[in-house]
Write an enzyme that holds these catalytic residues in place. Structure first.
Site, PDB file in Angstrom:
ATOM      1  N   GLY A 281       0.782  -1.237   0.000  1.00  0.00           N
ATOM      2  CA  GLY A 281       0.000   0.000   0.000  1.00  0.00           C
ATOM      3  C   GLY A 281       0.806   1.276   0.000  1.00  0.00           C
ATOM      4  N   GLY A 325       3.684  -3.453  -4.043  1.00  0.00           N
ATOM      5  CA  GLY A 325       3.523  -3.729  -5.476  1.00  0.00           C
ATOM      6  C   GLY A 325       3.773  -2.441  -6.234  1.00  0.00           C
ATOM      7  N   ARG A 326       2.830  -1.498  -6.056  1.00  0.00           N
ATOM      8  CA  ARG A 326       2.906  -0.204  -6.737  1.00  0.00           C
ATOM      9  C   ARG A 326       4.250   0.496  -6.512  1.00  0.00           C
ATOM     10  NH1 ARG A 326      -1.954   2.675  -7.136  1.00  0.00           N
ATOM     11  NH2 ARG A 326      -2.589   1.383  -5.366  1.00  0.00           N
ATOM     12  N   TYR A 367     -10.910   5.357 -10.620  1.00  0.00           N
ATOM     13  CA  TYR A 367     -10.575   5.970  -9.327  1.00  0.00           C
ATOM     14  C   TYR A 367     -10.414   7.488  -9.417  1.00  0.00           C
ATOM     15  CZ  TYR A 367      -8.795   1.160  -8.702  1.00  0.00           C
ATOM     16  OH  TYR A 367      -8.622  -0.198  -8.670  1.00  0.00           O
ATOM     17  N   CYS A 394     -15.553   3.665 -27.292  1.00  0.00           N
ATOM     18  CA  CYS A 394     -16.854   4.234 -27.569  1.00  0.00           C
ATOM     19  C   CYS A 394     -17.535   4.590 -26.258  1.00  0.00           C
ATOM     20  CB  CYS A 394     -17.666   3.208 -28.353  1.00  0.00           C
ATOM     21  SG  CYS A 394     -18.981   3.998 -29.211  1.00  0.00           S
TER      22      CYS A 394
HETATM   23  N1  LLP Z   1      -0.933  -6.995  -0.267  1.00  0.00           N
HETATM   24  C1  LLP Z   1      -2.264  -7.158  -0.279  1.00  0.00           C
HETATM   25  C2  LLP Z   1      -2.883  -8.156   0.602  1.00  0.00           C
HETATM   26  C3  LLP Z   1      -3.064  -6.390  -1.134  1.00  0.00           C
HETATM   27  O1  LLP Z   1      -4.374  -6.543  -1.138  1.00  0.00           O
HETATM   28  C4  LLP Z   1      -2.440  -5.428  -1.985  1.00  0.00           C
HETATM   29  C5  LLP Z   1      -3.242  -4.626  -2.899  1.00  0.00           C
HETATM   30  C6  LLP Z   1      -1.044  -5.321  -1.946  1.00  0.00           C
HETATM   31  C7  LLP Z   1      -0.319  -6.115  -1.066  1.00  0.00           C
HETATM   32  C8  LLP Z   1      -0.283  -4.384  -2.831  1.00  0.00           C
HETATM   33  O2  LLP Z   1      -0.630  -3.052  -2.657  1.00  0.00           O
HETATM   34  P1  LLP Z   1       0.275  -1.897  -3.343  1.00  0.00           P
HETATM   35  O3  LLP Z   1       1.583  -1.878  -2.609  1.00  0.00           O
HETATM   36  O4  LLP Z   1       0.462  -2.234  -4.766  1.00  0.00           O
HETATM   37  O5  LLP Z   1      -0.549  -0.665  -3.156  1.00  0.00           O
HETATM   38  N2  LLP Z   1      -6.235  -1.590  -8.332  1.00  0.00           N
HETATM   39  C9  LLP Z   1      -5.914  -0.586  -7.321  1.00  0.00           C
HETATM   40  C10 LLP Z   1      -5.094  -1.153  -6.216  1.00  0.00           C
HETATM   41  C11 LLP Z   1      -5.761  -2.327  -5.536  1.00  0.00           C
HETATM   42  C12 LLP Z   1      -4.816  -2.940  -4.566  1.00  0.00           C
HETATM   43  C13 LLP Z   1      -5.379  -4.128  -3.911  1.00  0.00           C
HETATM   44  N3  LLP Z   1      -4.489  -4.766  -3.021  1.00  0.00           N
HETATM   45  C14 LLP Z   1      -5.211   0.581  -8.003  1.00  0.00           C
HETATM   46  O6  LLP Z   1      -5.086   0.575  -9.226  1.00  0.00           O
HETATM   47  O7  LLP Z   1      -4.804   1.543  -7.332  1.00  0.00           O
END
Ligand code: LLP
Length: 466
Positions: A281, A325-326, A367, A394
């Site tokens: 996150g 992740g991000r 979002y 479209c």
């Molecule tokens: N761990 C768990 C259990 C998660 O549910 C998530 C993301 C992560 C790690 C990784 O989070 P990050 O570090 O990437 O923020 N589609 C949305 C984001 C949904 C994330 C869901 N879970 C977007 O495009 O912002």
């Protein structure tokens, strides 16, 4: 660039129709290192380059639209996370969250840089294994894992399964017992904290599908259930509190609550669980306004929080893991588009249509995400013009960049690029309007290669069996 109330009355051309003011950047040709991947620069003729290759060469060889990943940047960020946690004197693991973007090449890079991998579906697990990630370095998530999926994961020897429901505990225990193994698990705990960017709310996020509630006692019941099953080895607790978070205050509340449960478990069952996972996150810069913290700073803060909370409960500090992740992949890629049409709407703004759209980046529509954009096939000294970058779908909500400035001499055929699209763009891409999902190109040291190829009409028709 940010949308804000106009500080000093309207000026021609830069007032958004909604009555907000958007300041044009001082230099439209600049590529702010905050939002562009690390090897991005302009060559002597003004063409943007990445990993030593011009975007015009990439477009000529691979076509547009295309996601372009800066491999050196990806590796550097992955390494920085790995080192930051390793360096804190706290035993820690970094599980890259594959949902942000996953491919076999990415799995190889992660492995080489010492990271582990979080997957949340059978598809992600398949890519992880195909990419050669050792199964013991994989953690499997999901709020509704089927029997078949759990069987496959146990059989593959997945290192951690993060259990998310009472039904799953029963299913998984039976599978493990049948297969004659003891499956290591973490229990996903809902700590009652929801955090996004600068704000967080504690006690407000019970009403959601993930995890076992701490407040309602279901987390404690899950602990009892797991400890009673010989097929399951309870390794620790897991918490994930949100997305695009910029500070550690909400993690502090989460860690406090998770560690309190660790202490209760010790008091009740006489076991000290050896692991805690604080999830992912952590935020990135999508525009120049955002100021994310460095991994080393975050690692220090999180490790310190966990150490302090455990000391207060007289617990040994458990092994800490995180799941960014991000924060790893997001800043390492941009999407390269070709401009197709430029349509001025007098008194409003200019619509710039590109050859992709909401099928390759749904985040703006979904979002209301902010992105920036730059002309990359050349520089320009023309005046800034207020634009909205839209796709070719479209649908009028097909917006890639809601508000931005591009030079007023922009013409069809120019290449523009949207930075910070490495996370949740290709992984959330769709075939809406039977769009063909763009390729992912990895660029490093003057070489570009396709790591995920462009879809073809044959790919679409192969699924459509009449
Ligand atoms: N761990 C768990 C259990 C998660 O549910 C998530 C993301 C992560 C790690 C990784 O989070 P990050 O570090 O990437 O923020 N589609 C949305 C984001 C949904 C994330 C869901 N879970 C977007 O495009 O912002």
């Amino acid at each position: 660039m940010s949308r804000s109330a106009h500080p000093a009355g309207p000026r021609h051309g830069d007032v958004l129709p909604e009555g907000h003011y958007l300041a044009p950047p001082s230099d439209l040709n600049a590529l702010d290192p905050k939002v562009w991947s690390r090897t991005v620069a302009r060559d002597a003729s003004g063409v943007a380059t990445v990993g030593g290759i011009t975007v015009t060469a990439l477009a000529a060889e691979f076509g547009t639209p295309a996601y372009v990943v800066d491999e050196a940047d990806f590796r550097a960020r992955a390494r920085a996370w790995h080192r930051a946690f390793g360096a804190e004197g706290v035993a820690a693991d970094v599980y890259y969250a594959g949902k942000a973007f996953l491919s076999k090449a990415v799995v190889r890079w992660l492995q080489e840089e010492g990271l582990s991998l979080d997957v949340c579906s059978p598809g992600e697990l398949a890519v992880a294994l195909a990419g050669g990630m050792p199964p013991e370095r994989i953690a499997l998530h999901g709020n509704n894992k089927s029997v078949a999926e759990l069987e496959q994961a146990v059989k593959a020897g997945v290192g951690h399964i993060v259990v998310d429901s009472t039904a799953e505990i029963g299913r998984l225990a039976e599978i493990a017992e049948r297969q004659g193994v003891r499956q290591p698990v973490l229990i996903r705990v809902t700590v009652g904290v929801e955090a996004h960017t600068h704000e967080f709310i504690a006690t407000a996020h019970e009403d959601q599908k993930f995890g076992f509630s701490l407040a309602q006692g279901s987390a404690a019941r899950a602990v009892r259930d797991v400890l009673a099953r010989p097929g399951l080895e309870l390794r620790g607790l897991h918490s994930h509190i949100g997305s695009q978070i910029f500070d550690t205050a909400a993690f502090e509340v989460a860690a406090h609550r998770v560690v309190a449960l660790l202490a209760e478990i010790r008091d009740e069952y006489g076991v000290e669980l050896p692991e805690i996972d604080l999830g992912g996150g952590l935020g990135i810069a999508y525009t120049s306004e955002d100021d994310p913290r460095e991994p080393a700073e975050i690692a220090t803060a999180l490790a310190e929080i966990v150490r302090r909370e455990c000391a207060a409960k007289r617990l040994a500090t458990p092994r800490l893991s995180v799941e960014p992740g991000r924060a790893i992949v997001g800043p390492t890629a941009f999407t390269l588009y070709q401009v197709g049409t430029v349509k001025p709407l007098p008194g409003l703004r200019t619509y710039v249509s590109v050859d992709g759209g909401m099928s390759d980046n749904i985040r703006t529509a979904l979002y209301d995400a902010d992105y920036s954009v730059a002309l990359v096939s050349r520089t320009s000294e023309a005046e800034p013009m207020l634009v909205r970058v839209v796709g070719k779908h479209c649908e009028s909500g097909d917006i890639v960049v809601r508000d931005a400035f591009l030079p007023a001499d922009l013409t069809p055929g120019d290449l523009i690029a949207v930075p910070a699209t490495g996370a949740y763009c290709r992984s959330m891409a769709s075939n809406y309007n039977h769009a063909l999902r763009p390729p992912v190109l990895a660029v490093a040291q003057g070489t570009a290669r396709v790591i995920v190829r462009r879809e073809t009409e044959e790919d679409l028709l192969r699924l459509d069996i009449g």
